[in-house]
Design a protein around this motif. Structure first.
Motif, PDB file in Angstrom:
ATOM      1  N   SER A   1      40.363   1.087 103.079  1.00 58.71           N
ATOM      2  CA  SER A   1      41.190   0.618 101.973  1.00 58.71           C
ATOM      3  C   SER A   1      40.297   0.315 100.769  1.00 58.71           C
ATOM      4  O   SER A   1      39.265  -0.341 100.911  1.00 58.71           O
TER       5      SER A   1
ATOM      6  N   HIS B   1      39.785  -1.107  96.787  1.00 61.09           N
ATOM      7  CA  HIS B   1      40.278  -2.045  95.787  1.00 61.09           C
ATOM      8  C   HIS B   1      39.532  -1.800  94.485  1.00 61.09           C
ATOM      9  O   HIS B   1      38.350  -1.442  94.499  1.00 61.09           O
TER      10      HIS B   1
ATOM     11  N   TYR C   1      44.874  -2.853  94.717  1.00 61.09           N
ATOM     12  CA  TYR C   1      44.379  -3.216  96.038  1.00 61.09           C
ATOM     13  C   TYR C   1      45.069  -2.363  97.093  1.00 61.09           C
ATOM     14  O   TYR C   1      46.145  -1.811  96.868  1.00 61.09           O
ATOM     15  N   TYR C   2      44.415  -2.236  98.212  1.00 59.42           N
ATOM     16  CA  TYR C   2      44.905  -1.363  99.286  1.00 59.42           C
ATOM     17  C   TYR C   2      45.295   0.013  98.746  1.00 59.42           C
ATOM     18  O   TYR C   2      46.414   0.497  98.969  1.00 59.42           O
TER      19      TYR C   2
ATOM     20  N   GLN D   1      35.752  -1.201  95.443  1.00 58.41           N
ATOM     21  CA  GLN D   1      35.237  -2.082  96.503  1.00 58.41           C
ATOM     22  C   GLN D   1      35.940  -1.760  97.819  1.00 58.41           C
ATOM     23  O   GLN D   1      37.138  -1.484  97.843  1.00 58.41           O
ATOM     24  N   VAL D   2      35.183  -1.772  98.900  1.00 54.55           N
ATOM     25  CA  VAL D   2      35.761  -1.621 100.232  1.00 54.55           C
ATOM     26  C   VAL D   2      35.197  -2.725 101.115  1.00 54.55           C
ATOM     27  O   VAL D   2      34.242  -3.409 100.755  1.00 54.55           O
ATOM     28  N   TRP D   3      35.800  -2.871 102.275  1.00 59.61           N
ATOM     29  CA  TRP D   3      35.276  -3.766 103.301  1.00 59.61           C
ATOM     30  C   TRP D   3      34.519  -2.910 104.299  1.00 59.61           C
ATOM     31  O   TRP D   3      35.075  -1.996 104.880  1.00 59.61           O
TER      32      TRP D   3
ATOM     33  N   HIS E   1      31.113  -7.097 105.701  1.00 58.26           N
ATOM     34  CA  HIS E   1      30.845  -7.531 104.348  1.00 58.26           C
ATOM     35  C   HIS E   1      31.537  -6.601 103.361  1.00 58.26           C
ATOM     36  O   HIS E   1      31.732  -5.420 103.652  1.00 58.26           O
ATOM     37  N   PRO E   2      31.875  -7.117 102.166  1.00 60.69           N
ATOM     38  CA  PRO E   2      32.401  -6.219 101.131  1.00 60.69           C
ATOM     39  C   PRO E   2      31.275  -5.446 100.457  1.00 60.69           C
ATOM     40  O   PRO E   2      30.140  -5.935 100.375  1.00 60.69           O
TER      41      PRO E   2
ATOM     42  N   PHE F   1      30.520  -2.979  96.888  1.00 61.66           N
ATOM     43  CA  PHE F   1      31.000  -2.575  95.571  1.00 61.66           C
ATOM     44  C   PHE F   1      30.318  -1.283  95.127  1.00 61.66           C
ATOM     45  O   PHE F   1      29.144  -1.035  95.453  1.00 61.66           O
TER      46      PHE F   1
END
Lengths: 124, 108
Positions: B31, B33, B48-49, B88-90, B96-97, B99
């Protein structure tokens, strides 16, 4: 609408501890759905996540590997705020520091409210 | 670690459509963002998503994600859209995120 208000010094001497606070308005630091994060931004590192604290029946912390040995993120339930403490700073820690609310509704995680940012310079 | 690659800059004329890409290995399986950051301000979540817009974000902002590329699309670009945009992803392996390096959108 959640608002985050940062406070703390803009100048820290090398080898000392960088300390910032983020006050939360419109939500609770003890929220069982949100997490409370610190990030920083610099020309050399871009946007970098540092760590978070969150409550899920008990308190948890996660930290970035790059700062794990030097960082603490702590909640303060009495003041509805959370803090960042980064010790043994060097000039490489000079950056704009942000607090942010993290949220997720599945397998991912995003930041939907941010503090205003604090430029912290590490210099003697 | 997981790397997200964005073009340093994108330019577009007012009224046209701007597309900002974010490349990553099989990013379509994650996902994504997106954040907008104007000079001197904190980032603001705009997508987001992959495709969802927070309240208050214009419908001109949309997102897509497939294969190795996620895209932020800004329709009918306005001068006020000039900003840096970050994806940005997870990263689940490190929990951790992550960027991207950011893309500066210039409105000609």
């Amino acid at each position: 609408q959640v608002q985050l208000q940062q406070s703390g010094p803009g100048l820290v001497k090398p080898s000392q501890t960088l300390s910032l606070t983020c006050a939360i308005f419109g939500d609770s630091v003890s929220s069982k759905s949100a997490a409370w994060n610190w990030l920083r931004q610099s020309p050399s590192r871009g946007l970098e996540w540092l760590g978070r604290t969150y409550y899920r029946s008990k308190w948890y912390n996660d930290y970035a590997i790059s700062v794990k040995s030097r960082i603490n993120v702590n909640p303060d339930t009495s003041k509805n705020q959370f803090s960042l403490h980064l010790n043994s700073v060097t000039p490489e820690d000079t950056a704009i520091y942000y607090c942010a609310r993290g949220d997720s509704s599945g397998s991912s995680y995003y930041f939907n409210s941010w503090g205003q940012g604090t430029l912290v310079t590490v210099s003697s | 670690s997981y790397v997200l690659t964005q073009p340093p800059s994108v330019s577009e004329a007012p009224g046209k459509t701007a597309r900002i890409t974010c490349g990553g290995s099989n990013i379509g399986g994650k996902s994504v963002h997106w954040y907008q950051q104007k000079p001197g301000q904190a980032p603001v979540l705009v997508i987001y998503y992959d495709t969802d817009r927070p309240s208050g974000i214009p419908e001109r902002f949309s997102g897509s994600n497939s294969g190795n590329t996620a895209t932020l699309t800004i329709s009918r670009v306005e001068a006020g859209d000039e900003a840096d945009y970050y994806c940005q992803v997870w990263h689940s392996s490190s929990d951790h995120p992550v960027f991207g390096g950011g893309t500066k959108l210039s409105v000609l």
